[in-house]
Structure formats: structure tokens, C-alpha cells
Design an enzyme around this catalytic site. Structure first.
Site, PDB file in Angstrom:
ATOM      1  N   TYR A  95       0.803  -1.230   0.000  1.00  0.00           N
ATOM      2  CA  TYR A  95       0.000   0.000   0.000  1.00  0.00           C
ATOM      3  C   TYR A  95       0.837   1.282   0.000  1.00  0.00           C
ATOM      4  CZ  TYR A  95      -4.470  -2.363   0.270  1.00  0.00           C
ATOM      5  OH  TYR A  95      -5.577  -3.123  -0.036  1.00  0.00           O
ATOM      6  N   GLU A 137      -8.866  -7.315   4.121  1.00  0.00           N
ATOM      7  CA  GLU A 137      -8.038  -8.347   3.504  1.00  0.00           C
ATOM      8  C   GLU A 137      -7.447  -9.284   4.546  1.00  0.00           C
ATOM      9  OE1 GLU A 137      -5.438  -5.927   1.102  1.00  0.00           O
ATOM     10  OE2 GLU A 137      -7.196  -5.158   0.020  1.00  0.00           O
TER      11      GLU A 137
END
Length: 428
Positions: A95, A137
Site C-alpha cells: 500500500y 483483507e
């Protein structure tokens, strides 16, 4: 929660981003692959080459900016993105790489318009969304590993059988190398297959599971790309499977994922309508086999559009099911007329799978619709169902491409209530 100032600034940038969206995302991907080449195997090169990822990400950024003060409207997108990320084994450490390159791209593309205020607001907004996705997730990873036969990461599988289903589609039966059990996936979900690409790096593809759950193997049914597409990234893996990998060859798989599936525990009186075109039949075959077993009293209507009988997969299987199950009605729609005397049952016709055909099979229109196929097919079916006023909760689809191509085609307005599309806008 996001600050009021951040919400205000991000929302104000929506028109600018809509104007420069694809320029921004093209720059973003080019920059990221240059600065962080290690993440390139996580992205589909075919969608990159076709511009699909760039369009999908541009639309997602604009949607996020426009709805930053009403994020509940984007709630369904979180699940589909999380499922896609897990299928590609995206981890929290990825990310910051995306965030850094996205913020740098906003600054470099917008120039003077990318003030410190704008960059800081988008940094906060991106971080907020990243935290939500990372959290979901982590839950999905835990769920996949926690079920009997489940796992995280890549697991070795061996091709144990290859069946030619048509002139262009072959089924591959896959069994785990470790001899362990398999998880009971949901009908309609997909696996991720990883192989070594032509450039030496690994490459991944998603393939829908085409058999029913609960067996000692997975089955994927893959269309071989031929002609101009055969040498492109889009055709590499399909040709590798068809031409080079045989029984005994080993592959790496991620556990089944996906937001497009049939919940066989739901009980409805209305008909179940499964609409497929071409190789889009693969997830619907899993749904059909599962529904016939789990929903014995429910009317099921199965429609498959194909170029011709030679290129159509599973017709023999579906015909056998239709003769076995009285609650199943089947119709085939071909681009080319069938050979004389080829269809003695009258279950096929020539033309497109369109509203007129569907209404002839479902006169009352009220049904649960699941459909998958090429973009033109998907777009037409989607808008036909919306025009009929079918509630969004009864419309389920697997769409391969940017969501805005589905929603804004033919000059139609985007409806307020929409079913979600099972593809991540970053990885498409």
C-alpha cells in the site's frame, strides 16, 4: 474518520480529476513500474496494454472523490477490491508503494493545481481507504486459511486431466501436489494461477472454477487465444496451458476468491436465470451444477450464447442435465445458423441473447439473474434488466473491465442502485 477539511478539499478536486483522470493513471502506472518494478508481477499486463486498468483506476479515483462525504455508497466496492487483492496476494507493505506513486503522480500531472493542501488531503484520504482495505483483507486471508483444506499464499497443483470442450476451450483438472483436501468454494468464484512469464518474471491470471464445489479437484476451462491476440500478454497464459502444459505439469494456485457467486443456501420462489456468452459460461456451469443439487424445486433457466456449436463448451453436459432435471430449461443462441437437423429439440436459435429472448423464457421478468460474457453482451443485458426495473439485489454479474464502461454505455445515466462489479479498479 476523515477531517471535514480533507473531505472538502478532496471533493473539490473531483471535477479536475475527472478531466485529467486517464492522463493521471497512465502516468501513475508508468511511474510505479519504473520506480518499483518489483510490483509489476501483481498487475495484468494484458489489461495494461489495452488501457483497461488505467480507465478503471481513473473511474475509481473520481468515484472516491465524488463520494468522499458518503462512503457508504462505495461500501460494496471494498469487498470486491479486497477479494481481488487477496487473489493476487497483495500485502500491507504494498500500500505505501501505491500511495507514494499516486500522490507523486497527482503532483506531477496537476502541476500548480496540486497544492500542499490538495496533496495532504489526498494522503489522508488514501491512508483512510488503505486501512479499511488492509483490515478486510486480513479477515479474508484468515477465513481462507481457517476452513478445512484452505491455505494462504501459493500452493502447488498438478494437472491430472485435460478435456477438450470445444474448438477453443479446454478444461484442466487440478489436484494439490501435497495430496491434501480442498476447500469448499462458492460456485462462481475463481482461482489465481501463477506461471513464469515470457520475460522471466511470474505472471498471474484469474480463472473461474467451472465444476461444482466439494470434489477432490479444481476445474478451470480456458479459452485459447488465437490469431492477433495469441502473442500478446492476454494470450500468453492461455496458449501456455493449451499447447505446452500437459498432464503432470505443475502450477501454483491461490485459494478460491471472488464476490460473484451463487448462495445455494438462499431459498427463493422466483426463477434462477443463468445467462452466458462464450467462455463466460465457466462460472455459470459451477452455479448450474450446484443449483440443481441444492435447489431441487426451483425453476432454473440456462441460456448460452456462442458463435456456433463447434466453439461452444459444455453443450453435451447441459443437454444431459436438462433431460435429467425437469426444473431446468435450456436455450442456446448462436451467431451462425445451426446445421440442418442439428437441433431436433428446438432449444436453439440464431441471434443475440437479448431482452426479447429473455422475456420469451421469463415472461414475468421477476427472477434472479446471473450473467457473464464479453463486454457488449454484459452491457446489453445489464441495461435491459435495469430498463425492466429489476431490483439491484436480483442482478449479479462478473464484468471484466472498467465499471464505467458498463454503467455509462449508450449514453444512459448511471442508476442510483447498482450491483457491484467483481474487479479491482487498481488491478482490473
Amino acid at each position: 474518520m476523515l477531517s471535514e477539511e480533507t473531505i472538502k478539499v478532496v471533493k473539490a478536486t473531483a471535477p479536475i480529476l475527472e478531466e485529467h483522470g486517464e492522463t493521471l493513471t497512465r502516468h501513475f502506472y508508468k511511474r510505479m513500474f519504473s520506480h518499483n518494478p518489483e510490483v509489476a508481477p501483481l498487475f495484468n499486463p494484458a489489461n495494461q496494454a489495452a488501457g483497461l486498468q488505467q480507465k478503471a483506476l481513473a473511474g475509481a479515483i473520481c468515484a472516491y472523490a465524488a463520494n468522499i462525504d458518503n462512503l457508504e455508497a462505495l461500501g460494496g466496492a471494498v469487498e470486491l477490491i479486497a477479494q481481488k487483492h487477496v487473489s493476487l496476494q497483495i500485502q500491507p507493505e504494498h500500500y505505501p508503494i501505491v500511495g507514494e506513486n499516486l500522490l507523486a503522480s497527482i503532483s506531477e500531472v496537476l502541476g500548480e493545481g496540486a497544492t500542499d493542501e490538495v496533496i495532504n488531503a489526498w494522503a489522508e484520504a488514501y491512508g483512510f481507504l488503505a486501512d479499511i482495505l488492509i483490515g478486510r483483507e486480513e479477515q479474508v486471508y484468515s477465513e481462507l486459511a481457517g476452513v478445512p483444506g484452505g491455505w494462504n499464499g501459493f500452493r502447488g497443483f498438478r494437472i491430472i486431466r485435460k478435456d477438450i470442450e470445444s474448438t477453443v476451450i479446454t478444461s484442466f483438472y487440478l489436484s494439490p501436489v501435497d495430496g491434501g483436501e480442498l476447500p469448499e468454494y462458492k460456485p462462481g468464484q475463481y482461482i489465481t494461477l501463477r506461471v513464469k512469464g515470457p520475460d522471466g518474471y511470474t505472471t498471474m491470471r484469474n480463472y473461474s472454477l467451472s465444476d461444482k464445489p466439494g470434489q477432490d479437484h479444481f476445474r478451470i476451462s480456458v479459452k485459447r487465444e488465437t490469431g492477433p491476440g495469441a502473442g500478446t500478454p492476454d494470450g500468453y497464459v492461455s496458449n501456455l496451458l493449451h499447447a505446452e502444459l500437459g498432464v503432470g505439469s505443475e502450477l501454483e494456485l491461490v485459494a478460491p476468491c471472488g464476490e460473484f457467486f451463487l448462495d445455494v443456501t438462499e431459498k427463493h420462489q422466483r426463477p434462477l436465470v443463468l445467462l452466458a456468452a462464450g467462455v463466460g459460461v465457466t462460472p455459470l456451469m459451477s452455479m448450474l451444477l450446484s443449483a440443481l443439487e441444492a435447489m431441487p424445486g426451483r425453476e432454473i433457466i440456462f441460456v448460452h450464447g456462442a458463435q456456433d456449436e463447434k466453439s461452444q463448451a459444455f453443450r453435451g453436459t447441459v443437454d444431459a442435465l436438462a433431460s435429467q432435471y425437469p426444473n431446468l430449461r435450456v436455450h442456446y443462441r448462436y451467431d451462425e445458423p445451426a446445421a440442418a437437423g442439428a437441433d431436433r429439440s428446438g432449444s436453439s436459435s440464431t441471434g443475440l441473447v437479448d431482452a426479447e429472448l429473455i422475456e420469451s423464457l421469463v415472461p414475468k421478468r421477476d427472477a434472479d439473474y446471473y450473467f457473464c460474457g464479453p463486454q457488449p453482451f454484459m452491457i446489453n443485458i445489464y441495461h435491459d434488466l435495469l430498463a425492466w426495473g429489476i431490483p439491484a439485489a436480483q442482478v449479479h454479474l462478473e464484468f471484466f473491465g472498467p465499471r464505467q464502461a458498463l454503467e455509462k454505455s449508450a449514453g444512459q445515466d448511471v442508476p442510483e442502485a447498482q450491483p457491484e462489479v467483481s474487479r479491482c479498479p487498481v488491478h482490473a
